[in-house]
Structures are given as structure tokens and as C-alpha cells.
Enzyme design. Structure first.
Site, PDB file in Angstrom:
ATOM      1  N   LYS A 195      -6.438  10.421  25.746  1.00  0.00           N
ATOM      2  CA  LYS A 195      -6.640  11.465  26.764  1.00  0.00           C
ATOM      3  C   LYS A 195      -5.582  11.344  27.845  1.00  0.00           C
ATOM      4  CE  LYS A 195      -8.835  11.997  30.631  1.00  0.00           C
ATOM      5  NZ  LYS A 195      -7.887  12.880  31.353  1.00  0.00           N
ATOM      6  N   GLY A 248      -4.887   3.365  35.308  1.00  0.00           N
ATOM      7  CA  GLY A 248      -5.190   4.287  36.398  1.00  0.00           C
ATOM      8  C   GLY A 248      -5.701   3.509  37.594  1.00  0.00           C
ATOM      9  N   GLY A 253     -11.240   2.276  36.819  1.00  0.00           N
ATOM     10  CA  GLY A 253     -11.288   1.122  35.905  1.00  0.00           C
ATOM     11  C   GLY A 253     -12.671   0.499  35.869  1.00  0.00           C
ATOM     12  N   GLU A 270      -5.181  -1.515  33.040  1.00  0.00           N
ATOM     13  CA  GLU A 270      -3.973  -1.687  33.852  1.00  0.00           C
ATOM     14  C   GLU A 270      -4.200  -0.837  35.092  1.00  0.00           C
ATOM     15  OE1 GLU A 270      -0.985  -1.033  35.703  1.00  0.00           O
ATOM     16  OE2 GLU A 270      -0.019  -0.028  34.003  1.00  0.00           O
ATOM     17  N   CYS A 304       2.443   1.815  39.768  1.00  0.00           N
ATOM     18  CA  CYS A 304       1.392   0.825  40.029  1.00  0.00           C
ATOM     19  C   CYS A 304       2.006  -0.461  40.581  1.00  0.00           C
ATOM     20  CB  CYS A 304       0.583   0.581  38.770  1.00  0.00           C
ATOM     21  SG  CYS A 304       1.588   0.436  37.324  1.00  0.00           S
ATOM     22  N   GLU A 401      -4.042   0.853  48.111  1.00  0.00           N
ATOM     23  CA  GLU A 401      -2.922   1.415  47.362  1.00  0.00           C
ATOM     24  C   GLU A 401      -2.694   2.857  47.800  1.00  0.00           C
ATOM     25  OE1 GLU A 401      -3.447   2.143  43.066  1.00  0.00           O
ATOM     26  OE2 GLU A 401      -1.436   1.325  42.803  1.00  0.00           O
TER      27      GLU A 401
HETATM   28  P1  NAP Z   1      -7.527   8.043  37.992  1.00  0.00           P
HETATM   29  O1  NAP Z   1      -8.624   8.912  38.481  1.00  0.00           O
HETATM   30  O2  NAP Z   1      -7.765   6.596  37.841  1.00  0.00           O
HETATM   31  O3  NAP Z   1      -7.071   8.665  36.598  1.00  0.00           O
HETATM   32  C1  NAP Z   1      -6.484   7.964  35.525  1.00  0.00           C
HETATM   33  C2  NAP Z   1      -7.028   8.511  34.211  1.00  0.00           C
HETATM   34  O4  NAP Z   1      -8.445   8.271  34.119  1.00  0.00           O
HETATM   35  C3  NAP Z   1      -6.878  10.019  34.061  1.00  0.00           C
HETATM   36  O5  NAP Z   1      -6.636  10.332  32.713  1.00  0.00           O
HETATM   37  C4  NAP Z   1      -8.227  10.515  34.504  1.00  0.00           C
HETATM   38  O6  NAP Z   1      -8.536  11.798  34.057  1.00  0.00           O
HETATM   39  C5  NAP Z   1      -9.143   9.487  33.893  1.00  0.00           C
HETATM   40  N1  NAP Z   1     -10.459   9.413  34.502  1.00  0.00           N
HETATM   41  C6  NAP Z   1     -10.849   9.770  35.755  1.00  0.00           C
HETATM   42  N2  NAP Z   1     -12.162   9.550  35.932  1.00  0.00           N
HETATM   43  C7  NAP Z   1     -12.631   9.062  34.763  1.00  0.00           C
HETATM   44  C8  NAP Z   1     -13.912   8.634  34.320  1.00  0.00           C
HETATM   45  N3  NAP Z   1     -14.993   8.683  35.105  1.00  0.00           N
HETATM   46  N4  NAP Z   1     -14.032   8.153  33.044  1.00  0.00           N
HETATM   47  C9  NAP Z   1     -12.960   8.089  32.237  1.00  0.00           C
HETATM   48  N5  NAP Z   1     -11.721   8.488  32.603  1.00  0.00           N
HETATM   49  C10 NAP Z   1     -11.548   8.959  33.852  1.00  0.00           C
HETATM   50  O7  NAP Z   1      -6.278   8.245  38.862  1.00  0.00           O
HETATM   51  P2  NAP Z   1      -5.926   9.526  39.764  1.00  0.00           P
HETATM   52  O8  NAP Z   1      -7.123  10.222  40.277  1.00  0.00           O
HETATM   53  O9  NAP Z   1      -5.012  10.323  38.959  1.00  0.00           O
HETATM   54  O10 NAP Z   1      -5.199   8.831  40.982  1.00  0.00           O
HETATM   55  C11 NAP Z   1      -5.946   8.240  42.036  1.00  0.00           C
HETATM   56  C12 NAP Z   1      -5.313   6.950  42.480  1.00  0.00           C
HETATM   57  O11 NAP Z   1      -5.290   6.036  41.366  1.00  0.00           O
HETATM   58  C13 NAP Z   1      -3.860   7.036  42.874  1.00  0.00           C
HETATM   59  O12 NAP Z   1      -3.659   7.468  44.144  1.00  0.00           O
HETATM   60  C14 NAP Z   1      -3.416   5.625  42.656  1.00  0.00           C
HETATM   61  O13 NAP Z   1      -3.786   4.836  43.760  1.00  0.00           O
HETATM   62  C15 NAP Z   1      -4.187   5.193  41.463  1.00  0.00           C
HETATM   63  N6  NAP Z   1      -3.401   5.290  40.217  1.00  0.00           N
HETATM   64  C16 NAP Z   1      -2.911   4.162  39.690  1.00  0.00           C
HETATM   65  C17 NAP Z   1      -2.158   4.217  38.532  1.00  0.00           C
HETATM   66  C18 NAP Z   1      -1.589   2.998  37.900  1.00  0.00           C
HETATM   67  O14 NAP Z   1      -0.691   3.120  37.085  1.00  0.00           O
HETATM   68  N7  NAP Z   1      -2.072   1.829  38.207  1.00  0.00           N
HETATM   69  C19 NAP Z   1      -1.901   5.437  37.925  1.00  0.00           C
HETATM   70  C20 NAP Z   1      -2.452   6.598  38.485  1.00  0.00           C
HETATM   71  C21 NAP Z   1      -3.186   6.498  39.620  1.00  0.00           C
HETATM   72  P3  NAP Z   1      -8.163  13.041  35.017  1.00  0.00           P
HETATM   73  O15 NAP Z   1      -6.693  13.107  35.057  1.00  0.00           O
HETATM   74  O16 NAP Z   1      -8.740  14.202  34.356  1.00  0.00           O
HETATM   75  O17 NAP Z   1      -8.785  12.733  36.348  1.00  0.00           O
END
Ligand code: NAP
Ligand code: MG
Length: 497
Positions: A195, A248, A253, A270, A304, A401
Site C-alpha cells: 500500500k 512511517g 507504527g 522503520e 526520517c 519530529e
Molecule cells: P503516516 O501516517 O505514518 O503514514 C505512513 C503510511 O502508513 C501511509 O501509507 C499511511 O497511509 C499508512 N497509515 C496511516 N494510518 C494507518 C493505519 N491506521 N494503519 C495502517 N496504515 C496506516 O505518515 P504521514 O501521516 O504521512 O506523516 C506524518 C508524520 O509521520 C510526518 O510528519 C513524519 O513526522 C512522519 N513520517 C515519517 C516517515 C519516515 O520515513 N520515518 C515517513 C513519513 C512520515 P495514508 O497515506 O493513506 O495515510
């Protein structure tokens, strides 16, 4: 920070064609609409305009995708030899390489990153990863084990693929994050339901077309764009998924871990970071300034591992802060497809709001912007590259972060001070050290709690070098043979002779 108005690179005809139709889900080798009939839009973050419409998977589609992955796992995929799997991965790498420009343009348009960066970093690193992982297929071996239980036993281990794997990825490096996960899973003999992030589904969907072209059996890789709360949650909780691999936020996580408890599927994570970047008093100052700017501003700080807490020895503090601030002010912001652009927009209006909220909170808690500090322009999701000084350890901008081009700068006196401050975080993903003293480099590298420590460099990634987090930055490692280990189960076979 500057803005230049110049013309955008012309879209390749293949990109225009790809964007012209609603993109479907890849399930069992077929491109299908979502059962609900729903679609969502993916936007150009530099303008807010709609780039393409994408079919939106939910639990019902996830179920079909898992069935297809299971059928492929039990069927044609398990019949291939390791060398046949290698050749498929290498063919896939060749195809991706042949389409570099198309993938780089799609990535730039969907994510906002400069086209030049996608061309020289995202796509080639993805190609390299498939090639490296393709080499592993024929080298996944067990051991023979002498048993103290008696000499009349033959015991050995087999390493077998974990099975059907769910992979949930973010939007910061959409293609590369897909490939980091797909490469080791396929090398190990697993099948996948992937996904992509809702903000950036396009390159994963284009990659999906290459699997059939490379000759992968139907259902080995299934790609199901959709939203986290629906598609992602259904995937993480699915009872017939054997492992979930997630990249993410730390917050999500933790939800993945909870969702995985139903069938106790294996979990690798990660997650976020708040990586310390440490400039020692003996560092080459110009190299350290350039390195510190790169560590935070690369990919608009949406990394990240972003070097988001800059610790500088007090005798170099003013010079380094001025140097990084001067670089920040010179960065040219613009559309990713503009050849003059050095930094694009953040990925979404949500991220723009998040990052500007952080900037406001920093100032209200007493921080001062030595560069930047606000949104840039009125169109698109641009933020000024920002250097915050006068920061204190308790501030939100220091603890959380931000995931944007924002660095906090902290002076320090001694090695002990800085290693304690560097480790004063819930995260442990990356770290940087700038010094000419080998002894300091090794001592500090050993003390910093981080999965990757870079010395006199930053953001160096290699398919052979394990990557992942200490503490709340994650579970497990990606890349290198560690990634293969985490996509296999160990089976002991014990025979009485
Ligand atoms: P996120 O919500 O953690 O999204 C990452 C992935 O998880 C996306 O594919 C997302 O889908 C999915 N997801 C979200 N909620 C889920 C759930 N309940 N169950 C399963 N999968 C789920 O990240 P974001 O909202 O895009 O970003 C928020 C913050 O996360 C950023 O500001 C940053 O601090 C952090 N982040 C960290 C990394 C990293 O590489 N460590 C990468 C991205 C973001 P959707 O796209 O449909 O929400
Ligand atoms: Mg987009």
C-alpha cells in the site's frame, strides 16, 4: 532562499499518458477498479492541482489482494528456483533503469522533489537495490548443527520465506521505499501486498506495470493504493498476512503493532527520527557547514534520518550557524520540474500546516530564526529552509519530529555533554559526526544510540548497508543481509540416524 521563475521541463509523453487515465489497483496480475467504485485524487504539491485520479482500495479489495498473494505464494512463485528469481529481479531492475526519466518525472510531480534529485538519487538507488537483492536469492542458506544430544542425529536449518507480506510505505521517497521493501521480500521468496501513501501512489503503480513485463507470475506483487485508516489498517490486521513491514510515523507504527496482534504476524518498522548531527571543535568547518545543511535540507527535510538537531562545539557555534543560515537563504525554491529548483514544496497542505505549527511553537517558546521561519509564497506547500537558535531541550521543536526543512542548533562544551544531549530523544535512527580526530569519531560513534552513524558524511545509503532504528525509531533492519533474514523463517530439522 530564493525563487526563480523559469519554465518547467516538458513532461514525457509517457508521463502525460499515464496521468490521463484513472489508475487502477493491481490484484492477481490484473488492473481492477476498487469494489466500492471509489477514487481519490493525487495532487501536484507545488500548485495544489490534480495530477491524476486513483482507485481507492478498502478492506474488500485488500482481502482480494491477500488471496491473490497467497495463491501465488502457494503456486507458481514457490516453484521457481533461486536463480530464476534472481533473473526476474535483475530484469525488473533493467526495466526500471530504462524508464528512469519517466519514473523521475512522476516522482517529482507527485512528491514535489526536484527532478534532478529523482534522476540521480531515487531511481538509481531503486535500481541498485533490486540488483543487489537479486544477488541474494541463491545465497539464502541454512547451517548444519552438531548436537550434544547425541552423535546419532543430523540437524540442520532451512531458511524459508515468511509467506504473504503486507508492506505499507510513506510519501517521502515513494519509489525507493517501495523498492527497499519489495527487493528483499521477493529475493527471499515471499509474495507482497503493497500500500503506497495516499499522497504519492503514482510511481508504485507504474512500477506495478513492470512486474508483468519482467515476467513475474500474477499475484506475486499486488499494489493497492488507499487510505491508512481503511486499506492500511485492513492490511495490518489481515489474518492471512504473515508479516507486515511498515515505514512511517512512530504513532502509526504503534497502531500497526496493535493491529498485528490478532494473528501475531511478524512486524518490522522503520519509524521517525530526530537525528543529532555533531560538529566537533576540530572539524573542517566548511565541510561541516555544507554537511549540516545537506543533512537537514535534503528532500526538504522530509527524511526520517534528517539531521534535525545540530550540535556545534561552542568555539565554532556562531560560524557554523551563520554558514548554515547563509546556505538556507540561498536555496532556490520552486516547482520540482523546474530545472533551477533546489528545493520543492512539502508534500501536502497537511504537512505545510504541521511544519508551520512547529515554527510558530518554536518562536512562542523563545526560539529565534537565524534563517527562514515561515511559509514561502501563497501557492503550493512551500516552507522556508529554517535554522532555529536559542533553543532549549524541552521545546517541542527539539523533542518532536518536524519532517520539514527545520534544524535546531545547540552549542556544547565537551564530548560527554554532547553524547548525553544527542541521546536525549525517544528516537535513534541516524547521527552525524564531523571531526578530524579518528579517536573521537570512534568513541562518539560507539556512544550514540542510532542505527546509522555517518562520520564526515551524511545521507549515504547503500543496498548492502543495514538501515533501521534504535529505540522508538523502529524494529529490524532494511537492506543488507539483515533485510533477507527478516523475510525468512528458520526451520530446524533434526533427524535420528
Ligand atoms: P503516516 O501516517 O505514518 O503514514 C505512513 C503510511 O502508513 C501511509 O501509507 C499511511 O497511509 C499508512 N497509515 C496511516 N494510518 C494507518 C493505519 N491506521 N494503519 C495502517 N496504515 C496506516 O505518515 P504521514 O501521516 O504521512 O506523516 C506524518 C508524520 O509521520 C510526518 O510528519 C513524519 O513526522 C512522519 N513520517 C515519517 C516517515 C519516515 O520515513 N520515518 C515517513 C513519513 C512520515 P495514508 O497515506 O493513506 O495515510
Ligand atoms: Mg501527490
Amino acid at each position: 532562499m530564493q525563487t526563480e521563475s523559469s519554465t518547467l521541463v516538458a513532461r514525457s509523453p509517457k508521463v502525460t499518458e499515464f496521468l490521463s487515465k484513472p489508475r487502477k489497483l493491481l490484484i492477481g496480475g490484473k488492473w481492477v477498479e476498487a469494489k466500492s467504485g471509489k477514487t481519490f485524487k493525487t495532487l501536484d504539491p507545488a500548485t495544489g492541482e490534480v495530477l491524476a485520479h486513483v482507485c481507492e482500495a478498502d478492506a474488500a479489495d485488500i482481502d482480494e489482494a491477500v488471496k491473490a498473494a497467497r495463491a501465488a505464494f502457494n503456486g507458481p512463485w514457490s516453484k521457481l528456483t533461486p536463480s530464476q528469481r534472481s533473473r526476474l529481479l535483475w530484469k525488473l531492475a533493467d526495466l526500471l533503469e530504462q524508464h528512469t526519466e519517466e519514473f523521475a518525472q512522476l516522482e517529482s510531480l507527485d512528491n514535489g522533489k526536484p527532478l534532478a534529485v529523482a534522476r540521480i538519487a531515487d531511481v538509481p538507488l531503486a535500481v541498485d537495490n533490486f540488483r543487489y537483492m537479486g544477488g541474494w536469492c541463491s545465497k539464502i542458506e541454512g547451517n548444519t548443527i552438531p548436537l550434544s544430544a547425541g552423535n546419532n542425529f543430523l540437524a540442520y536449518t532451512l531458511r524459508e520465506p515468511v509467506g504473504v507480506v503486507a508492506q505499507i510505505i510513506p510519501w517521502n521517497f515513494p519509489l525507493l521505499m517501495a523498492v527497499w521493501k519489495l527487493g528483499p521480500a521477493l529475493a527471499a521468496g515471499c509474495t507482497v501486498v503493497l500500500k503506497p501513501a495516499e499522497q504519492t501512489p503514482l510511481t508504485a503503480l507504474r512500477l506495478g506495470e513492470l512486474f508483468a513485463e519482467a515476467g513475474f507470475p500474477d499475484g506475486v506483487v499486488n499494489i493497492v493504493p488507499g487510505f491508512g485508516e481503511t486499506a492500511g489498517a485492513a492490511l495490518a490486521a489481515h489474518p492471512d498476512v504473515d508479516k507486515v513491514a511498515f515505514t512511517g510515523s512512530t504513532e502509526v507504527g504503534k497502531l500497526i503493532v496493535k493491529a498485528a496482534t490478532g494473528n501475531l504476524k511478524k512486524v518490522t518498522l522503520e519509524l521517525g527520527g530526530k537525528s543529532p548531527n555533531i560538529v566537533m571543535g576540530d572539524a573542517d568547518v566548511e565541510v561541516a557547514i555544507a554537511g549540516a545543511a545537506h543533512a537537514i535540507f535534503f528532500n526538504h527535510g522530509q527524511c526520517c534520518v534528517a539531521g534535525s538537531r545540530l550540535f556545534v562545539h561552542e568555539k565554532l557555534f556562531d560560524q557554523v550557524v551563520e554558514g548554515v543560515a547563509a546556505k538556507a537563504k540561498k536555496i532556490r525554491l520552486g516547482h520540482g520540474m523546474d530545472s533551477g529548483t533546489q528545493m520543492g514544496p512539502l508534500v501536502s497542505d497537511e504537512q505545510l500546516a504541521r511544519v508551520t505549527d512547529f515554527l510558530n511553537s518554536g518562536v512562542s517558546e523563545g526560539a529565534r530564526a537565524a534563517a527562514g521561519g515561515a511559509r514561502h509564497g501563497a501557492q503550493g506547500y512551500f516552507v522556508q529552509p529554517t535554522v532555529l537558535v536559542d533553543v532549549q531541550p524541552h521545546m517541542k521543536v527539539v523533542r518532536e519530529e518536524i519532517f520539514g526543512p527545520v534544524v535546531t542548533a545547540h552549542p556544547f562544551k565537551t564530548l560527554d555533554d554532547v553524547h548525553i544531549a544527542a541521546n536525549d530523544t525517544i528516537y535513534g535512527l541516524g547521527a552525524g559526526i564531523w571531526t578530524r580526530d579518528l579517536s573521537i569519531a570512534h568513541r562518539l560513534a560507539a556512544k550514540v544510540k542510532a542505527g546509522t552513524v555517518w562520520v564526515n558524511c551524511y545521507n549515504v545509503f547503500d543496498a548492502a548497508m543495514p538501515f533501521g532504528g534504535y529505540k522508538q525509531s523502529g524494529w529490524g533492519r532494511e537492506m543488507g543481509h539483515n533485510a533477507i533474514d527478516l523475510y525468512t523463517e528458520t526451520k530446524s530439522v533434526c533427524i535420528k540416524l
